[in-house]
Design a protein around this motif. Sequence first.
Motif, short mmCIF file in Angstrom:
data_model
loop_
_atom_site.label_atom_id
_atom_site.label_comp_id
_atom_site.label_asym_id
_atom_site.label_seq_id
_atom_site.Cartn_x
_atom_site.Cartn_y
_atom_site.Cartn_z
N ILE A 7 27.39 87.12 81.46
CA ILE A 7 27.29 87.29 82.90
C ILE A 7 26.24 88.36 83.19
CG2 ILE A 7 28.52 87.80 85.04
CD1 ILE A 7 31.14 87.16 83.39
N ILE A 8 25.27 88.00 84.02
CA ILE A 8 24.20 88.92 84.38
C ILE A 8 24.11 89.00 85.90
CG2 ILE A 8 21.71 89.36 84.28
CD1 ILE A 8 21.66 87.82 81.64
N LYS A 9 23.97 90.19 86.42
CA LYS A 9 23.77 90.40 87.86
C LYS A 9 22.27 90.23 88.14
CE LYS A 9 24.66 92.22 92.01
NZ LYS A 9 25.36 91.67 93.07
N TYR A 16 25.44 86.54 90.66
CA TYR A 16 25.79 86.65 89.26
C TYR A 16 25.43 85.32 88.59
CZ TYR A 16 28.34 90.90 90.23
OH TYR A 16 28.67 92.18 90.60
N GLU A 17 24.83 85.40 87.40
CA GLU A 17 24.50 84.20 86.64
C GLU A 17 25.34 84.20 85.36
OE1 GLU A 17 20.38 82.31 85.82
OE2 GLU A 17 20.83 83.66 84.13
N LYS A 29 25.64 79.97 88.96
CA LYS A 29 25.37 81.17 89.76
C LYS A 29 26.38 81.25 90.88
CE LYS A 29 20.43 81.46 88.90
NZ LYS A 29 19.08 81.46 89.49
N GLY A 30 26.76 82.49 91.24
CA GLY A 30 27.71 82.68 92.32
C GLY A 30 27.66 84.09 92.86
N PRO A 72 24.01 94.06 73.83
CA PRO A 72 25.14 94.90 74.26
C PRO A 72 25.14 95.28 75.73
CG PRO A 72 23.51 96.21 73.10
CD PRO A 72 23.06 94.79 73.01
N ASN A 73 24.03 95.11 76.44
CA ASN A 73 23.94 95.60 77.82
C ASN A 73 24.19 94.53 78.87
OD1 ASN A 73 23.37 98.20 76.93
ND2 ASN A 73 21.22 97.70 76.67
N VAL A 74 24.95 93.50 78.52
CA VAL A 74 25.34 92.49 79.50
C VAL A 74 26.86 92.37 79.49
CG1 VAL A 74 23.19 91.18 79.32
CG2 VAL A 74 25.09 90.58 77.87
#
Length: 136
Positions: A7-9, A16-17, A29-30, A72-74
């Motif tokens: 999940i990525i902003k 959010y994707e 996406k939402g 690690p950063n998602v």
Amino acid sequence: MKYPVKIIKKNHDDLYELTVPDLPGCQLKGKSIEVVMNGITEVIANHLSILAEYGESIPHASLIDELIANQPNVIWAVVDFDIIPYLGKSHKINVTLPELLITRIDDRVNKSEEHKTRSGFIAAACIELLNKNKSN
């Protein structure tokens, strides 16, 4: 099957994707994490339906720990999805099992919300073992 999801902003469109790395092209996406998490099972079902229609095999799930180590950063989550309906037409077979094992299977199925039938339990156990051996 427990598919890891990423999940990525997306700041540029404030959405959010969510993507499923093991199912290329499977994304959603939402407006919130809740929206994408609630909608992803339908997206996975549609994706697996197309794979089944073309006779493609269902990809097994990656280990989430490996994905986290590489990115690690998602935000990572796991979606538990029943892939059995997408493995093709069911066939009746004759299997011989020890009575005690059948009793244990039936007891587990009767107490389980996840498994509705003895056949479903055996199929899930087989898939888990096949995927485990595939990654070794």
